[in-house]
Design a protein around this motif. Structure first.
Motif, PDB file in Angstrom:
ATOM      1  N   ASP A 198       0.900  -1.134   0.060  1.00 43.32           N
ATOM      2  CA  ASP A 198      -0.004   0.047   0.022  1.00 43.32           C
ATOM      3  C   ASP A 198       0.900   1.328   0.011  1.00 43.32           C
ATOM      4  OD1 ASP A 198      -1.436   2.413   0.817  1.00 43.32           O
ATOM      5  OD2 ASP A 198      -2.714   1.004   2.002  1.00 43.32           O
ATOM      6  N   GLU A 234       0.467   4.257  -0.173  1.00 42.72           N
ATOM      7  CA  GLU A 234       0.391   5.457   0.522  1.00 42.72           C
ATOM      8  C   GLU A 234       0.771   5.490   1.951  1.00 42.72           C
ATOM      9  OE1 GLU A 234      -3.142   8.236  -1.063  1.00 42.72           O
ATOM     10  OE2 GLU A 234      -4.002   6.070  -0.506  1.00 42.72           O
ATOM     11  N   THR A 235       0.329   4.384   2.596  1.00 40.58           N
ATOM     12  CA  THR A 235       0.656   4.077   4.114  1.00 40.58           C
ATOM     13  C   THR A 235       1.992   3.232   4.413  1.00 40.58           C
ATOM     14  OG1 THR A 235      -0.528   1.867   4.235  1.00 40.58           O
ATOM     15  CG2 THR A 235      -1.771   3.697   4.353  1.00 40.58           C
ATOM     16  N   GLY A 236       2.430   2.667   3.075  1.00 37.17           N
ATOM     17  CA  GLY A 236       3.682   1.715   3.302  1.00 37.17           C
ATOM     18  C   GLY A 236       3.381   0.556   3.835  1.00 37.17           C
ATOM     19  N   THR A 296       9.030  -1.518   7.939  1.00 30.55           N
ATOM     20  CA  THR A 296       8.116  -0.819   8.668  1.00 30.55           C
ATOM     21  C   THR A 296       7.339  -0.029   7.668  1.00 30.55           C
ATOM     22  OG1 THR A 296       9.202   1.032   9.331  1.00 30.55           O
ATOM     23  CG2 THR A 296       9.239  -0.925  10.837  1.00 30.55           C
ATOM     24  N   PRO A 297       5.952   0.231   7.851  1.00 31.16           N
ATOM     25  CA  PRO A 297       5.508   1.064   7.037  1.00 31.16           C
ATOM     26  C   PRO A 297       5.913   2.505   6.788  1.00 31.16           C
ATOM     27  CG  PRO A 297       3.740  -0.125   8.247  1.00 31.16           C
ATOM     28  CD  PRO A 297       5.061  -0.420   8.877  1.00 31.16           C
ATOM     29  N   GLU A 298       6.473   2.851   7.847  1.00 29.00           N
ATOM     30  CA  GLU A 298       7.085   4.287   7.674  1.00 29.00           C
ATOM     31  C   GLU A 298       8.214   4.210   6.682  1.00 29.00           C
ATOM     32  OE1 GLU A 298       7.724   6.792  10.804  1.00 29.00           O
ATOM     33  OE2 GLU A 298       8.975   8.250   9.964  1.00 29.00           O
ATOM     34  N   TRP A 355       7.166   3.691   2.906  1.00 27.69           N
ATOM     35  CA  TRP A 355       6.359   5.191   2.581  1.00 27.69           C
ATOM     36  C   TRP A 355       7.533   6.144   2.317  1.00 27.69           C
ATOM     37  CZ3 TRP A 355       6.500   9.891   5.578  1.00 27.69           C
ATOM     38  CH2 TRP A 355       5.640  10.970   5.084  1.00 27.69           C
ATOM     39  N   ARG A 356       8.501   6.178   3.090  1.00 30.80           N
ATOM     40  CA  ARG A 356       9.651   7.297   2.850  1.00 30.80           C
ATOM     41  C   ARG A 356      10.449   6.659   1.539  1.00 30.80           C
ATOM     42  NH1 ARG A 356      10.505  11.200   6.316  1.00 30.80           N
ATOM     43  NH2 ARG A 356       9.554  11.016   8.403  1.00 30.80           N
TER      44      ARG A 356
END
Lengths: 729, 275
Positions: free
Chosen positions: A592, A594-596, A714-716, A719-720
């Protein structure tokens, strides 16, 4: 073959699923007392004094033992370097280090008293980062260096060990700099693999007592014979008077390799004269051992046609406060990082650094996943940049059966191109479903460790047979597989064989239960023991005689025939490693963006095990190992917040759950009978883990357009990565 | 540690009045973690699992009154049609074992900003019913929780239940990123409750308490259900959050993730209402 090759039910299955199987934690010894550990709340400090008065006053407390109170006993253990005190003596080197052991009549009293032990410290500067620890001016954890034990089975380091350098491995061949200069493509990057806790359902625990001049210890140790050596030295006892018994173990994964709480329990028994149990919580186990995190700088040079010309690895491992097994992890990381490829020039430098953190030691994969992340991602990145299919690029460079990847070592006893073909077929490579990414990779680990194994077979008068082996049953199924080998060799049904295991007072020597060695090496010593027993039968009663008849003829009444067998570094086991453990795994993942959030939808593994003596058990090992790889890829990481762990519990440190397991699992077995073990078997249990981190990262990279370089994803972080403009992150 | 196990509601309130330092416990999914980690050492545990009144729920005028001892599993099975947002949030709770043990009252009592059931209750405008031997009172949920793990429960009071308004045409959604209790993963969650002329929201895990995004609510109540409005709504929600940087993640990521969750959930809610 009748029994070998069949997925017979586990011999310990019924006992385990009904809760009747006994683990060390289930045992009690008459008169047993309980030990609880008081731990340092400083990362690096001098111990000025320890006030045990309040703790001693607690009702039921027998003794409060500190490091200083035990002089002149030398409390240090360590199979490579004896630098790890069971209790800190004058300094503490990490937050959570044991400083006192309270022995009491009840666990509750011991725990309460342990909280009342008061230590006066003088804080010292701490170093929490491995690169900083190796830099100028860092506080030195071990100013007085202790010589290594002289054990030829343990890989020894290269550089002089000064400052915070715990161990180093340094080797190579060819002209790396010239190859880099002449290459059409050079990839360079820095990768990070997290420090992990090898979560096992049963935390570390042991019961120790001194009985008639012998030290008897029940424990969760994977390697009871190694623990026996440490205990014998601490208490100045001959090996014959130290008995380490290991019942079923609730998960090991390397986290229970080598000595952990056994010296604490033994010291308690030594001081009080009573049997003492030390049973850690999971939280305390996290403060006992973790795995080495790694920062990996890697360069790979390619020709335009995809030929891998050179690899240059510079790795720093964060090895924590004591040596433990990090030198061996260091050596293995070096051997495993560049991958099973033909490479004209290689330069590897791995340094293991002391830091004021929980000491690192073995964990499943053992250095392989740390290096594989960098090595395999650079294969994927190079494929993209050269316009070559990532499978084709690997097939072009991967070694063929029998070829060496380390000069002078055993050639690869596997067919890697065929394994890659099986894997990528399962994954549907290169055609990922809409919005999905495929990632896969390969690894080869020099496995088996030093090949020393002794087995004993006893043929009984009623036609049944048992074997005594030193290997531990960690849940991996060793007793089942060894039973199958015993039954197969003697032509007996499973009901007529039994294994007695892992009691140094009774069973023959086994060096370790690690490095995926038990099936191959214990299996071979067991086969030798069976052959020896059969030879004795033939001597007594002639070729083809039934052994029950031979026993009856020889003894008249009762009796038995014993056969012994051994594997040592000799003959076909001369060349190291005994076998290569292959990793060949891949995933299909969705992101995903957008959220990672990453979701692994398919996991495929190829178990190149030579011959699966019990295919169901191999499947279990392959899936378990790959799932641990998914944990490191997606959610597991021990995080330091300043000088303390931010997540020293399994609520905040997240191991995979059932809901994290991919919906589609393809577990493929490659059985070419090309291993040194029984019937051509090789080891399993670690291989499928090793390429999983890189495979997940590659799948994510193919979706978001650039390859990650740090796990867990991790999602972050994802995303980054998706936000980054610079395509060369 | 004393262990109190009253057989009924009356006795529970009396026990609470007599032992103001007793810690109430039902499923133990929060309390036992605190005890095991030695973060709390209450003088007594007040076990409410034998109080039959707490395990009931009933329809009331304009909504549903849910007893404090109703588990996540029952919220999903028995109230999923009436309170879909609460059911969605309950489904994201850990594991079947936790859903079988954990209760809505426990979530309220813990008052953690990460409590999974809290955002849908805030978004719906629920009231917490507390009681003591002196009597009962209902407190709007956003006045009940006043800080991280702090609420206005009096020392002789117990949580009896929660009243959740049910609006016939309401569309509810809940979404979260990451996993609760996974330290290294940034977590945030968002609930939205859309009915005629009213939009309720709540942000979980991104501040000291669950937070209602009032500006976003006012905007969405009058906005046309279009992509641009959903985007604007997401931005307003993110602006209402007050996350911090810590080892779990950065504030920037949490605000971003919230804007995504808010945009998606309002879009789904609008789609449900149009359908």
């Amino acid at each position: 073959m009748k029994v070998a090759g069949q997925s017979v039910p586990r011999v310990d299955g019924p006992a385990k699923v009904t809760g009747r199987a006994r683990y060390a934690l289930d045992l009690t010894v008459p008169g047993m007392t309980h030990g609880a550990v008081a731990r340092s709340d400083r990362a690096h400090a001098r111990i000025l004094s320890v006030d045990t008065g309040e703790a001693e006053a607690v009702n039921g407390v027998l003794e409060v033992i500190t490091g200083a109170s035990l002089a002149p006993l030398d409390l240090r253990f360590g199979h490579v370097v004896r630098d790890h005190p069971a209790l800190a003596v004058d300094r503490v080197l990490y937050h959570g280090e044991p400083v006192a052991l309270v022995v009491a009549e009840t666990r509750r009293a011991a725990e309460r008293a342990a909280r009342l032990v008061s230590v006066d410290y003088e804080d010292l500067p701490a170093v929490m980062d491995a690169d900083e620890a190796l830099g100028e001016g860092a506080p030195v954890l071990h100013p007085e260096r202790i010589e290594r034990t002289k054990d030829e089975g343990l890989d020894q380091g290269g550089e002089a060990l000064v400052g915070n350098l715990c161990a180093a491995a340094d080797f190579g061949w060819g002209d790396v700099d010239a190859a880099l200069a002449a290459a059409d493509l050079v990839l360079e990057g820095e990768y990070r693999y997290p420090m992990l806790y090898g979560y096992a359902m049963e935390p570390y625990n042991a019961i120790a007592s001194f009985e008639e001049g012998s030290l008897v210890v029940y424990s969760t140790a994977q390697h009871p014979y190694m623990v026996r050596e440490d205990l014998a030295r601490i208490f100045a006892l001959p090996l014959a008077r130290v008995r380490v018994v290991v019942p079923y173990v609730g998960g090991g994964y390397g986290s229970k390799s080598y000595t952990k709480v056994e010296p604490l329990a033994a010291l308690g028994a030594y001081v009080t004269g009573r049997p003492v149990r030390v049973a850690l919580s999971v939280e305390e186990s996290i403060l006992t051992t973790r795995s080495d995190g790694a920062r990996v700088r890697a360069r790979s040079a390619f020709a335009a046609d995809g030929t891998l010309l050179a690899r240059d690895f510079d790795v720093v491992m964060d090895s924590g406060a004591y040596t433990d097994n990090s030198p061996v992890v260091c050596a293995k990381l070096a051997n495993r990082c560049f991958g099973p490829y033909r490479i004209g020039a290689v330069r590897v430098r791995v340094r293991s650094a002391f830091t004021n953190t929980v000491p690192a030691s073995s964990l499943r994969g053992f250095g392989a996943p740390q290096g594989n992340l960098a090595g395999e991602l650079q294969m994927d990145d190079a494929a993209d940049r050269l316009g070559i299919d990532a499978l084709a690029l690997r097939l072009k460079n991967v070694v063929r059966p029998g070829e060496e990847i380390l000069p002078g070592k055993r050639g690869i006893d596997a067919d890697l191109p065929a394994d890659l073909d099986l894997l990528t077929t399962s994954l549907g490579w290169p055609n990922a479903p809409e919005g999905r990414g495929i990632g896969f990779g390969i690894s080869a680990s020099d496995a088996g460790a030093h090949p020393t194994s002794v087995a004993m077979v006893r043929l009984h008068a009623d036609g049944s047979a048992s074997a005594a082996v030193g290997a531990t049953e960690l849940g991996q199924g060793s007793r089942t597989v060894l039973s199958q080998i015993l039954a197969e060799q003697l032509g007996l049904p499973m009901e007529k064989v039994a294994i007695v295991a892992a009691d140094t007072g009774v069973t023959p020597y086994e060096r370790t239960t690690g490095a995926s060695r038990t099936t191959a090496l214990v299996g071979r010593s067991l086969m030798a023991a069976c052959a020896d027993a059969k030879r004795r039968v033939a001597e007594l009663a002639g070729e083809g005689a039934e052994f029950a008849d031979a026993i009856k003829a020889f003894f008249g009444a009762g009796g038995e025939i014993i056969g012994v067998g051994a594997v040592r570094r000799h003959g076909e086991f001369r060349k190291m490693p005994p076998f290569w453990e292959i990793g060949c795994s891949g995933v299909v993942a969705a992101v995903d963006a957008e959220t990672g959030r990453v979701r692994v939808e398919q996991l495929s593994t190829v178990g190149d095990v030579g011959f699966a003596i019990n295919p169901a058990l191999v499947h279990g090992q392959d899936l378990g190992a790959a799932t641990m790889g998914l944990g490191a890829a997606l959610s597991e990481q021990l995080v330091y917040d300043g000088q303390t762990l931010a997540n020293p519990n399994v609520v905040d440190y997240r191991v995979p759950r059932c809901s994290d397991i991919p919906e589609r699992l393809d577990q493929i077995l490659a059985q070419r009978q090309d291993g040194i073990g029984p019937y051509g078997a090789k080891g399993a249990g670690e291989g499928t883990l090793n390429p999983v981190g890189a495979a997940v990262a590659a799948a994510v990279g193919r979706i978001v357009g650039r390859y990650p370089r740090e796990l867990p994803l991790t999602p972050e972080r994802v995303w980054r990565l998706a936000q980054t403009e610079d395509a060369r992150v | 540690m004393e262990f109190l196990q009253p057989p009924g509601w009356r006795e529970a309130l009396e026990a609470r009045a007599a032992h103001p330092d007793a810690l109430p416990i039902w499923g133990g999914t929060d309390v036992m973690v605190e005890l095991n980690f030695a973060r709390t050492r209450p003088a007594a545990l007040l076990d409410l699992t034998h109080v039959p009144e707490l395990s009931r729920w009933e329809s009331e005028d304009g909504g549903v009154r849910i007893g404090a001892g109703v588990t996540y599993t029952r919220l999903i099975a028995e109230l999923g049609d009436r309170l879909p947002g609460l059911a969605m949030a309950s489904r994201t709770v850990g594991s079947p074992q936790i859903r079988n043990r954990g209760t809505i009252g426990g979530n309220l009592g813990s008052s953690s900003p990460a409590g999974d059931a809290l955002p849908p209750l805030y978004a719906a405008g629920a009231s917490v019913e507390v009681a003591s031997v002196r009597g009962a009172r209902r407190i709007p949920i956003d006045e009940f929780i006043v800080g991280p793990k702090r609420n206005v429960l009096g020392e002789d009071e117990l949580i009896a239940g929660v009243f959740v308004p049910v609006r016939d045409d309401a569309a509810q959604q809940f979404a979260k990123v990451g996993t609760r209790n996974a330290m290294v993963i940034a977590v945030c969650s968002f609930a939205v409750d859309v009915s005629e002329g009213r939009v309720g929201t709540c942000i979980g895990s991104a501040g000291p308490t669950p937070i209602r995004a009032r500006e976003a609510e006012a905007f969405a109540a009058s906005a046309a259900p279009e992509d641009a409005a959903a985007r604007e709504f997401g931005e307003l929600v993110a602006a209402a959050a007050s996350p911090i940087d810590d080892v779990r993640g950065t504030a920037a990521y949490r605000r971003h993730a919230l804007s995504v969750l808010a945009r998606r959930t309002i879009t789904w809610a609008w789609e449900t209402r149009c359908a």
